[in-house]
Design an enzyme around this catalytic site. Structure first.
Site, PDB file in Angstrom:
ATOM      1  N   TYR A   1      -4.745   4.961  18.858  1.00  0.00           N
ATOM      2  CA  TYR A   1      -4.004   4.361  19.980  1.00  0.00           C
ATOM      3  C   TYR A   1      -2.683   5.106  20.190  1.00  0.00           C
ATOM      4  CZ  TYR A   1      -1.648   0.550  22.585  1.00  0.00           C
ATOM      5  OH  TYR A   1      -0.974  -0.216  23.515  1.00  0.00           O
TER       6      TYR A   1
ATOM      7  N   GLY B   1      -5.158  12.912  38.148  1.00  0.00           N
ATOM      8  CA  GLY B   1      -5.808  13.771  39.149  1.00  0.00           C
ATOM      9  C   GLY B   1      -5.972  13.037  40.466  1.00  0.00           C
TER      10      GLY B   1
ATOM     11  N   LYS C   1      -1.684   7.500  23.450  1.00  0.00           N
ATOM     12  CA  LYS C   1      -0.569   7.172  24.348  1.00  0.00           C
ATOM     13  C   LYS C   1       0.473   8.287  24.355  1.00  0.00           C
ATOM     14  CE  LYS C   1      -1.699   2.994  25.879  1.00  0.00           C
ATOM     15  NZ  LYS C   1      -1.822   2.632  27.291  1.00  0.00           N
TER      16      LYS C   1
ATOM     17  N   ASP D   1     -11.691  -1.639  36.422  1.00  0.00           N
ATOM     18  CA  ASP D   1     -11.796  -2.014  35.007  1.00  0.00           C
ATOM     19  C   ASP D   1     -13.248  -1.873  34.576  1.00  0.00           C
ATOM     20  OD1 ASP D   1     -11.684  -3.709  32.516  1.00  0.00           O
ATOM     21  OD2 ASP D   1      -9.693  -4.184  33.293  1.00  0.00           O
TER      22      ASP D   1
ATOM     23  N   THR E   1     -12.357  -4.741  27.221  1.00  0.00           N
ATOM     24  CA  THR E   1     -11.590  -5.818  26.586  1.00  0.00           C
ATOM     25  C   THR E   1     -11.097  -6.832  27.625  1.00  0.00           C
ATOM     26  OG1 THR E   1      -9.539  -4.536  26.745  1.00  0.00           O
ATOM     27  CG2 THR E   1     -10.763  -4.366  24.678  1.00  0.00           C
ATOM     28  N   GLY E   2     -11.386  -6.591  28.884  1.00  0.00           N
ATOM     29  CA  GLY E   2     -10.944  -7.497  29.949  1.00  0.00           C
ATOM     30  C   GLY E   2     -12.050  -8.468  30.322  1.00  0.00           C
TER      31      GLY E   2
ATOM     32  N   ARG F   1      -4.077 -10.577  18.357  1.00  0.00           N
ATOM     33  CA  ARG F   1      -2.633 -10.358  18.341  1.00  0.00           C
ATOM     34  C   ARG F   1      -1.941 -11.595  17.779  1.00  0.00           C
ATOM     35  NH1 ARG F   1      -1.980  -6.750  23.830  1.00  0.00           N
ATOM     36  NH2 ARG F   1      -3.725  -7.934  24.619  1.00  0.00           N
TER      37      ARG F   1
ATOM     38  N   ALA G   1       1.289   2.954  31.660  1.00  0.00           N
ATOM     39  CA  ALA G   1       1.631   1.902  30.687  1.00  0.00           C
ATOM     40  C   ALA G   1       1.557   2.524  29.304  1.00  0.00           C
ATOM     41  CB  ALA G   1       0.650   0.738  30.804  1.00  0.00           C
TER      42      ALA G   1
ATOM     43  N   LYS H   1     -10.368   8.258  24.282  1.00  0.00           N
ATOM     44  CA  LYS H   1     -10.848   8.834  25.546  1.00  0.00           C
ATOM     45  C   LYS H   1     -10.112   8.259  26.759  1.00  0.00           C
ATOM     46  CE  LYS H   1     -15.366   9.698  25.979  1.00  0.00           C
ATOM     47  NZ  LYS H   1     -16.829   9.444  25.843  1.00  0.00           N
TER      48      LYS H   1
HETATM   49  P1  NAD Z   1      -6.025  -5.810  27.688  1.00  0.00           P
HETATM   50  O1  NAD Z   1      -7.010  -5.372  26.672  1.00  0.00           O
HETATM   51  O2  NAD Z   1      -5.971  -7.267  28.026  1.00  0.00           O
HETATM   52  O3  NAD Z   1      -6.202  -5.018  29.042  1.00  0.00           O
HETATM   53  C1  NAD Z   1      -6.648  -3.686  29.100  1.00  0.00           C
HETATM   54  C2  NAD Z   1      -7.670  -3.590  30.203  1.00  0.00           C
HETATM   55  O4  NAD Z   1      -8.098  -2.220  30.326  1.00  0.00           O
HETATM   56  C3  NAD Z   1      -8.935  -4.417  29.914  1.00  0.00           C
HETATM   57  O5  NAD Z   1      -9.253  -5.213  31.032  1.00  0.00           O
HETATM   58  C4  NAD Z   1     -10.002  -3.353  29.645  1.00  0.00           C
HETATM   59  O6  NAD Z   1     -11.295  -3.796  29.957  1.00  0.00           O
HETATM   60  C5  NAD Z   1      -9.504  -2.206  30.500  1.00  0.00           C
HETATM   61  N1  NAD Z   1     -10.011  -0.888  30.060  1.00  0.00           N
HETATM   62  C6  NAD Z   1      -9.972  -0.361  28.811  1.00  0.00           C
HETATM   63  N2  NAD Z   1     -10.555   0.849  28.790  1.00  0.00           N
HETATM   64  C7  NAD Z   1     -10.967   1.102  30.071  1.00  0.00           C
HETATM   65  C8  NAD Z   1     -11.623   2.181  30.704  1.00  0.00           C
HETATM   66  N3  NAD Z   1     -12.016   3.263  30.007  1.00  0.00           N
HETATM   67  N4  NAD Z   1     -11.876   2.113  32.038  1.00  0.00           N
HETATM   68  C9  NAD Z   1     -11.500   1.042  32.749  1.00  0.00           C
HETATM   69  N5  NAD Z   1     -10.888  -0.029  32.201  1.00  0.00           N
HETATM   70  C10 NAD Z   1     -10.606  -0.003  30.887  1.00  0.00           C
HETATM   71  O7  NAD Z   1      -4.591  -5.325  27.171  1.00  0.00           O
HETATM   72  P2  NAD Z   1      -3.123  -5.571  27.779  1.00  0.00           P
HETATM   73  O8  NAD Z   1      -2.310  -6.226  26.743  1.00  0.00           O
HETATM   74  O9  NAD Z   1      -3.211  -6.175  29.134  1.00  0.00           O
HETATM   75  O10 NAD Z   1      -2.604  -4.069  27.896  1.00  0.00           O
HETATM   76  C11 NAD Z   1      -2.593  -3.380  29.128  1.00  0.00           C
HETATM   77  C12 NAD Z   1      -1.881  -2.058  28.983  1.00  0.00           C
HETATM   78  O11 NAD Z   1      -0.552  -2.258  28.530  1.00  0.00           O
HETATM   79  C13 NAD Z   1      -2.544  -1.109  27.975  1.00  0.00           C
HETATM   80  O12 NAD Z   1      -2.506   0.208  28.481  1.00  0.00           O
HETATM   81  C14 NAD Z   1      -1.663  -1.245  26.751  1.00  0.00           C
HETATM   82  O13 NAD Z   1      -1.679  -0.068  25.976  1.00  0.00           O
HETATM   83  C15 NAD Z   1      -0.306  -1.507  27.359  1.00  0.00           C
HETATM   84  N6  NAD Z   1       0.559  -2.245  26.417  1.00  0.00           N
HETATM   85  C16 NAD Z   1       0.409  -3.583  26.206  1.00  0.00           C
HETATM   86  C17 NAD Z   1       1.221  -4.229  25.284  1.00  0.00           C
HETATM   87  C18 NAD Z   1       1.147  -5.712  25.025  1.00  0.00           C
HETATM   88  O14 NAD Z   1       1.924  -6.224  24.221  1.00  0.00           O
HETATM   89  N7  NAD Z   1       0.276  -6.470  25.648  1.00  0.00           N
HETATM   90  C19 NAD Z   1       2.185  -3.502  24.582  1.00  0.00           C
HETATM   91  C20 NAD Z   1       2.264  -2.133  24.803  1.00  0.00           C
HETATM   92  C21 NAD Z   1       1.466  -1.510  25.739  1.00  0.00           C
HETATM   93  N1  UDP Z   2       0.047 -10.482  12.377  1.00  0.00           N
HETATM   94  C1  UDP Z   2      -0.014 -11.561  11.497  1.00  0.00           C
HETATM   95  N2  UDP Z   2      -1.030 -12.446  11.629  1.00  0.00           N
HETATM   96  C2  UDP Z   2      -1.992 -12.356  12.580  1.00  0.00           C
HETATM   97  C3  UDP Z   2      -1.930 -11.272  13.489  1.00  0.00           C
HETATM   98  C4  UDP Z   2      -0.906 -10.345  13.350  1.00  0.00           C
HETATM   99  O1  UDP Z   2       0.834 -11.689  10.610  1.00  0.00           O
HETATM  100  O2  UDP Z   2      -2.869 -13.249  12.618  1.00  0.00           O
HETATM  101  C5  UDP Z   2       1.151  -9.533  12.260  1.00  0.00           C
HETATM  102  C6  UDP Z   2       0.754  -8.063  12.240  1.00  0.00           C
HETATM  103  O3  UDP Z   2       0.470  -7.628  10.930  1.00  0.00           O
HETATM  104  C7  UDP Z   2       2.010  -7.412  12.805  1.00  0.00           C
HETATM  105  C8  UDP Z   2       2.548  -8.461  13.794  1.00  0.00           C
HETATM  106  O4  UDP Z   2       1.952  -9.690  13.410  1.00  0.00           O
HETATM  107  O5  UDP Z   2       2.962  -7.224  11.785  1.00  0.00           O
HETATM  108  C9  UDP Z   2       2.205  -8.155  15.246  1.00  0.00           C
HETATM  109  O6  UDP Z   2       0.816  -7.902  15.311  1.00  0.00           O
HETATM  110  P1  UDP Z   2       0.037  -7.692  16.690  1.00  0.00           P
HETATM  111  O7  UDP Z   2      -1.387  -7.454  16.329  1.00  0.00           O
HETATM  112  O8  UDP Z   2       0.336  -8.810  17.606  1.00  0.00           O
HETATM  113  O9  UDP Z   2       0.675  -6.398  17.350  1.00  0.00           O
HETATM  114  P2  UDP Z   2       1.368  -5.056  16.814  1.00  0.00           P
HETATM  115  O10 UDP Z   2       2.800  -5.256  17.089  1.00  0.00           O
HETATM  116  O11 UDP Z   2       1.109  -4.872  15.344  1.00  0.00           O
HETATM  117  O12 UDP Z   2       0.733  -4.007  17.641  1.00  0.00           O
END
Ligand code: NAD
Ligand code: UDP
Length: 311
Positions: free
Chosen positions: A145, A102, A149, A32, A36-37, A186, A114, A91
């Protein structure tokens, strides 16, 4: 004992996944760059068969020794995060995924991407089955985003088809639980933190938009099941129980006992109107479905944020 790499291990889902893999006999390398972690999410893994490597996967990855499995979770995931770091988000989804694929090829490791329900954009089909190709605005603010993806999915399928790599793609729908950042923007974390602090709950738009919320433990069991027994085609994972954002706000107020008011704020650009996973595929092929309802999952998450606030 399998040796497994988790990218994004210091994030919300990555930290839960790393812990689950350790509990199930894996030796885990967590990678990591902490964009954002937070290492606080993995501090409790110290002393176990867990090694943390601080590295940006957008740059070439040098990892000595054999590797059996890779879970690629590195990417900003909250809308406020990927709007703040749009280029890093593009990126990591493109160059980062290329580097991790790779590495998987070089090591002969099975790879899981993911991905996200955002590949469906603001969907015109509801609920969303995997066969739906989506309705994404490539040049809107969320495009950084969504398109990263979508590219990552295409690249994963190319490595699968062209190189014969053993791959999985999981399309994750809104997931919540302990270790979300209090200010990651969120909706679940925002509402809980606002309710616990007696601040107004900020509903964006009129709150009639819908989401379907999956508790993190359910998601992690689904991911590992898919990894072990699934196939290369994209698979939705999420909780199909759908709520309006206003219903969520009311439930958070009830469960926290907070007297906060609800206020409306502008709806973000391209905010999807509806979202609900069609989980028929994973239910039929692997027998998976979520077990934790929204009330129970929110209670556990509220407990976490209460302890965090008290600490
Ligand atoms: P998060 O931000 O808590 O975790 C993402 C982690 O990736 C962080 O620790 C961040 O520092 C690390 N990271 C970002 N860019 C990096 C890089 N270039 N090199 C190394 N580390 C890097 O978010 P999360 O909710 O835990 O999401 C994790 C994964 O799941 C993501 O790929 C996200 O797209 C996917 N995902 C999450 C949700 C959700 O609802 N939480 C929904 C759909 C997809
Ligand atoms: N949202 C909201 N209030 C907040 C944060 C988010 O009403 O304080 C709404 C946002 O507009 C979206 C939904 O909640 O419609 C989910 O938002 P989130 O950012 O959790 O994730 P998304 O599903 O949009 O990626």
């Amino acid at each position: 004992m399998p040796r497994t790499l988790v990218t994004g291990a210091a994030g919300f889902i990555g930290s839960h996944l790393s812990e689950y893999l350790l509990d199930h006999g894996h030796s885990v390398v967590g990678m990591d760059n902490l964009i954002t972690g937070d290492t606080a999410n993995i501090q409790h893994l110290t002393g176990r068969d867990f090694v943390f490597v601080k590295h940006n996967v957008t740059n070439y990855i040098n990892l000595a020794g054999p590797l059996d499995f890779i879970f690629h979770f590195a990417s900003p995931a909250s809308p406020i995060d990927y709007l703040r770091v749009p280029i890093q988000t593009l990126k990591v989804g493109s160059l980062g995924t290329h580097n991790v694929l790779g590495l998987a090829k070089a090591k002969g490791a099975r790879f899981l991407l993911a991905s996200t329900s955002e590949v469906y954009g603001d969907p015109l089909v509801h609920p969303q089955p995997e066969s739906y190709w989506g309705n994404v605005n490539p040049v809107g603010p969320r495009g950084v985003y969504d398109e990263a993806k979508r590219f990552a999915e295409a690249l994963t399928m190319a490595y699968h088809r062209y190189h014969g790599l053993d791959t999985r793609i999981v399309r994750i729908f809104n997931t919540y639980g302990p270790r979300m950042r209090p200010h990651d923007g969120r909706v679940v974390s925002n509402f809980i933190v606002q309710a616990l602090h007696g601040e107004p709950l900020t509903v964006y738009g009129d709150g009639s938009q819908t989401r379907s919320f999956c508790y993190v433990d359910d998601l992690v069991t689904g991911i590992v099941l898919l990894f072990e027994r699934g196939d290369a085609d994209p698979t939705n994972l999420g909780n199909p129980h759908e709520f309006t954002v206003r219903e969520l706000a009311a439930l958070v107020l009830k469960l926290t006992g907070s007297r906060s008011e609800i206020v409306e704020r502008p709806l973000p650009v391209d905010d999807p109107r509806v979202r609900q996973p069609d989980i028929g595929r994973v239910r039929e092929t692997l027998g998976w479905e979520p077990k934790v309802g929204l009330e129970e999952g929110l209670r556990r998450t509220i407990d976490y944020f209460r302890r965090l606030t008290a600490a």
